[in-house]
Structures are given as C-alpha cells and as structure tokens.
Design a protein around this motif. Sequence first.
Motif, PDB file in Angstrom:
ATOM      1  N   MET A   1       0.815  -1.214   0.000  1.00  0.00           N
ATOM      2  CA  MET A   1       0.000   0.000   0.000  1.00  0.00           C
ATOM      3  C   MET A   1       0.850   1.267   0.000  1.00  0.00           C
ATOM      4  O   MET A   1       0.598   2.185  -0.770  1.00  0.00           O
ATOM      5  CB  MET A   1      -0.942  -0.025   1.203  1.00  0.00           C
ATOM      6  N   GLN A   2       1.842   1.325   0.879  1.00  0.00           N
ATOM      7  CA  GLN A   2       2.726   2.487   0.929  1.00  0.00           C
ATOM      8  C   GLN A   2       4.131   2.028   1.299  1.00  0.00           C
ATOM      9  O   GLN A   2       4.323   1.473   2.380  1.00  0.00           O
ATOM     10  CB  GLN A   2       2.263   3.510   1.972  1.00  0.00           C
ATOM     11  N   LEU A   3       5.066   2.243   0.404  1.00  0.00           N
ATOM     12  CA  LEU A   3       6.469   2.004   0.729  1.00  0.00           C
ATOM     13  C   LEU A   3       7.149   3.359   0.857  1.00  0.00           C
ATOM     14  O   LEU A   3       7.207   4.138  -0.096  1.00  0.00           O
ATOM     15  CB  LEU A   3       7.157   1.183  -0.354  1.00  0.00           C
ATOM     16  N   ARG A   4       7.636   3.668   2.040  1.00  0.00           N
ATOM     17  CA  ARG A   4       8.314   4.936   2.298  1.00  0.00           C
ATOM     18  C   ARG A   4       9.810   4.695   2.364  1.00  0.00           C
ATOM     19  O   ARG A   4      10.288   3.972   3.247  1.00  0.00           O
ATOM     20  CB  ARG A   4       7.823   5.552   3.608  1.00  0.00           C
ATOM     21  N   CYS A   5      10.524   5.274   1.440  1.00  0.00           N
ATOM     22  CA  CYS A   5      11.967   5.066   1.339  1.00  0.00           C
ATOM     23  C   CYS A   5      12.676   6.403   1.510  1.00  0.00           C
ATOM     24  O   CYS A   5      12.471   7.330   0.711  1.00  0.00           O
ATOM     25  CB  CYS A   5      12.316   4.431  -0.007  1.00  0.00           C
ATOM     26  N   HIS A   6      13.482   6.513   2.541  1.00  0.00           N
ATOM     27  CA  HIS A   6      14.255   7.726   2.770  1.00  0.00           C
ATOM     28  C   HIS A   6      15.601   7.599   2.051  1.00  0.00           C
ATOM     29  O   HIS A   6      16.474   6.840   2.486  1.00  0.00           O
ATOM     30  CB  HIS A   6      14.463   7.956   4.273  1.00  0.00           C
ATOM     31  N   MET A   7      15.741   8.325   0.957  1.00  0.00           N
ATOM     32  CA  MET A   7      16.987   8.296   0.178  1.00  0.00           C
ATOM     33  C   MET A   7      18.008   9.229   0.825  1.00  0.00           C
ATOM     34  O   MET A   7      17.684  10.353   1.204  1.00  0.00           O
ATOM     35  CB  MET A   7      16.716   8.738  -1.257  1.00  0.00           C
ATOM     36  N   THR A   8      19.241   8.753   0.920  1.00  0.00           N
ATOM     37  CA  THR A   8      20.327   9.553   1.484  1.00  0.00           C
ATOM     38  C   THR A   8      21.387   9.789   0.411  1.00  0.00           C
ATOM     39  O   THR A   8      21.820   8.842  -0.256  1.00  0.00           O
ATOM     40  CB  THR A   8      20.974   8.847   2.686  1.00  0.00           C
ATOM     41  N   LEU A   9      21.764  11.036   0.246  1.00  0.00           N
ATOM     42  CA  LEU A   9      22.826  11.416  -0.693  1.00  0.00           C
ATOM     43  C   LEU A   9      23.973  12.009   0.111  1.00  0.00           C
ATOM     44  O   LEU A   9      23.801  13.001   0.807  1.00  0.00           O
ATOM     45  CB  LEU A   9      22.308  12.420  -1.727  1.00  0.00           C
ATOM     46  N   GLU A  10      25.137  11.385   0.019  1.00  0.00           N
ATOM     47  CA  GLU A  10      26.316  11.855   0.743  1.00  0.00           C
ATOM     48  C   GLU A  10      27.426  12.185  -0.241  1.00  0.00           C
ATOM     49  O   GLU A  10      27.818  11.338  -1.052  1.00  0.00           O
ATOM     50  CB  GLU A  10      26.813  10.793   1.723  1.00  0.00           C
TER      51      GLU A  10
END
Length: 383
Positions: free
Chosen positions: A83-92
Amino acid sequence: MISPLWLWPIWLASILLLCLFGGSTALRALLVLLPLLLAASAAVSCLASRRISLRLSSRELAPKRRGVSAELSVKNDSPFPLMQLRCHMTLENRLTGEQFTRLVAVSLPPFSSRQVSLSIGSRHCGQILLSTGRVRAADFFGLISFPVAAKGRAITTVLPNTFPLRLLTGFLNLSLEESEEYDPARAGEDVSEVHQIREYREGDALRQIHWKLTTKYDNLMIREPGRPIKRSLLLLFDLRRPAGSSPHPACFDAAAEAAVSLSQALLDEGIVHTVAWETGDGPIERRTVQNIDDLTMSLPGALSGHGERIPGTEQAGELFLAPEYSRIFAVCVGRPLSPPPGDRRTTVLCCTDRPKGEDDTPSDTLIWFHPKTYPDELGNLIV
C-alpha cells in the motif's frame, strides 16, 4: 510499529467527533468496523514487507549542477498489495561531507515491480554515495508501518568544471632531453626526433626544410620535430579535511576544479604526468595520465575525500622525497601540506575561505586561493 505518532491523535479526534455529531446508523457501523479495517490493513502491510526487494542504480559519472540521475527499482514478490512504501533516500558527498535526504513513496500490486526515476541536484563535485536509509511499509491509513530489510546502494561521481589555466615555462623545460619517448600524435620542438615529414605550409621555419626530399620530389618538404613525453611531473590530490577544522564545501569544490584544470592544462601541452591521492586506509594511489580519458578514470578515486588529514601521518611525505619527480604540485584544503625544508621542486596550492593573515603571503612554493576567486588567482602557473 506505529508511525508516525502524530497521526494517531488526529485519527482518534476525528472518530470522537463523528461519534458525537454523526447520527446515521451506517456511520456508526463504519466506526465499529474501523478497528477491523485497520488491523486487516496492518496485517497485509506486514506480510508484504517481508518480500520486498530494492535495487538502486545510477550513472558512474554526472556533470555538476545538472543532477545525479538514479533509478530505484522496487519489486513486490508477495501475493499482497504494497500500500505504501516509504523510502528515505540519502545522498552523501564524500568529498565535501554534505548529506541530504529525500523521501520517495511508492505503492505496488501483488507480484509486480516498478522503477522510480530520481534526479538529485549537486552544487559541488565529488564522489556521491546514494543509499536507501530507513525503508518502511505502511498500511493504507499511514498509521502503522513495518521495517523492510531490503537496501539499495549506488555510487556516482559528479565531475568538476574546469577553467582556463596558463602554464608558464619554468623548471620542466630543463628536463626535455631526459625523455626517450615521443608523442606520436603531436609535433614538438625536439629536432633530434622527426615527428613527420610533410609539404611546406606558409609560416613554416626554413630550418625545417628537408633538402634531400625537396630535391627528390621537386617540392618543398618539411621535417616536423618530435615532442618528448615527459613523465617527471606529479600532481597530488590531497582533498581531505584537516583534523580539527571544517572548511566550507565550496573549498573542496574549488580545490578539485583547480587540480583537474591543472591536469587538463598539462595534457594540452603534451605533458604526460602522474596523479596521486591518499586512500582511506591503504597506500597512495598513482595513475599515469596520458590523455583526458586517463584523467576521467582517475577522478572517482581522487574525489572521494577519504576523511580527515591528521598532521604527522600524511603519506604525502613519501612522495615529496621521491627522486623520480622533477616537479610536484600538491593541491589541498584548509591547511597547506609541508614539503621537506629546502624543497624547491614542490608547489602547494591551498584553498581556504578564511581571511588571509600575515602568514598567508604567497611564495614560489605556496599559493593560497579562495573558493570565489580561484580562476583569477591560479590563472598563471609556473611549471
């Protein structure tokens, strides 16, 4: 796990208001079924979260300020909808130390996959690490979420821009005769080696006329001298953070552009050279740069930063003592490297954003430059 917590008070307050002011039987029945719907939605999300796979990919190289192009592939191998996939993308940015996060949300039917295109702008050059941080599968209402074990990771390198850099004749021309290799693609000034023989063109020096072939072909023929390939110049990328200080990210960006512009200027003059950089926990990397492709292939390693530069532990001191280099350029940030006393073959280019003091006077062996004015300050260099 319940997430995010601030949604629950809103949800409970809404139910309470409906109970107080809603008078229909259907509404009351719906309120009774809400806990069951919430439980069923949470159960579906929990089952789906166990069979989620992620893959993150990006281009190896990217131009600055145009964005890092990446693709997040999500696959749902379960018979339940995601239903909802929440993905926190990190850019370093490993060179400048900057970190950014971005939330990506996606939903998937059972046994399906989806690709999400991402474009993340980067103001500064450097090696960029893209990773999926916290990944959670949430229920339909967004009140309960479950962790997803799958992770994704990709690395790309944002290339620096370059600026015109003029090389002034200095030490290097004294060692032309030391080279035994000649550039097969470009003519030079070494009359002891013939680059090619061709017909005379207006502006050619008369001393280059090949008289025997001129007589044979009844046409003026020119002997072009060869260009020696010189490998005795070292360009050191030391783009780590000095211990105990935090230079502005623009300093690292300017230092990288200065180093790459210098390398490109050397190639334009036909000067084959060596670029080197310190790795995080290993020996110094060295690459011979004969063309622009060699330079480009060196940048992912050279622009990776590798943490702090701790005084007294620099392996660069070994390079300053290496006898095979007749000229050394070292590019650093914040605090200048220290060549051995009396070393006249090394020039240190150091970028700093702090006001210059009395001890920051430039010399033949140390040149300071600022991240806002470096093209003017480094416009002319003696090699």
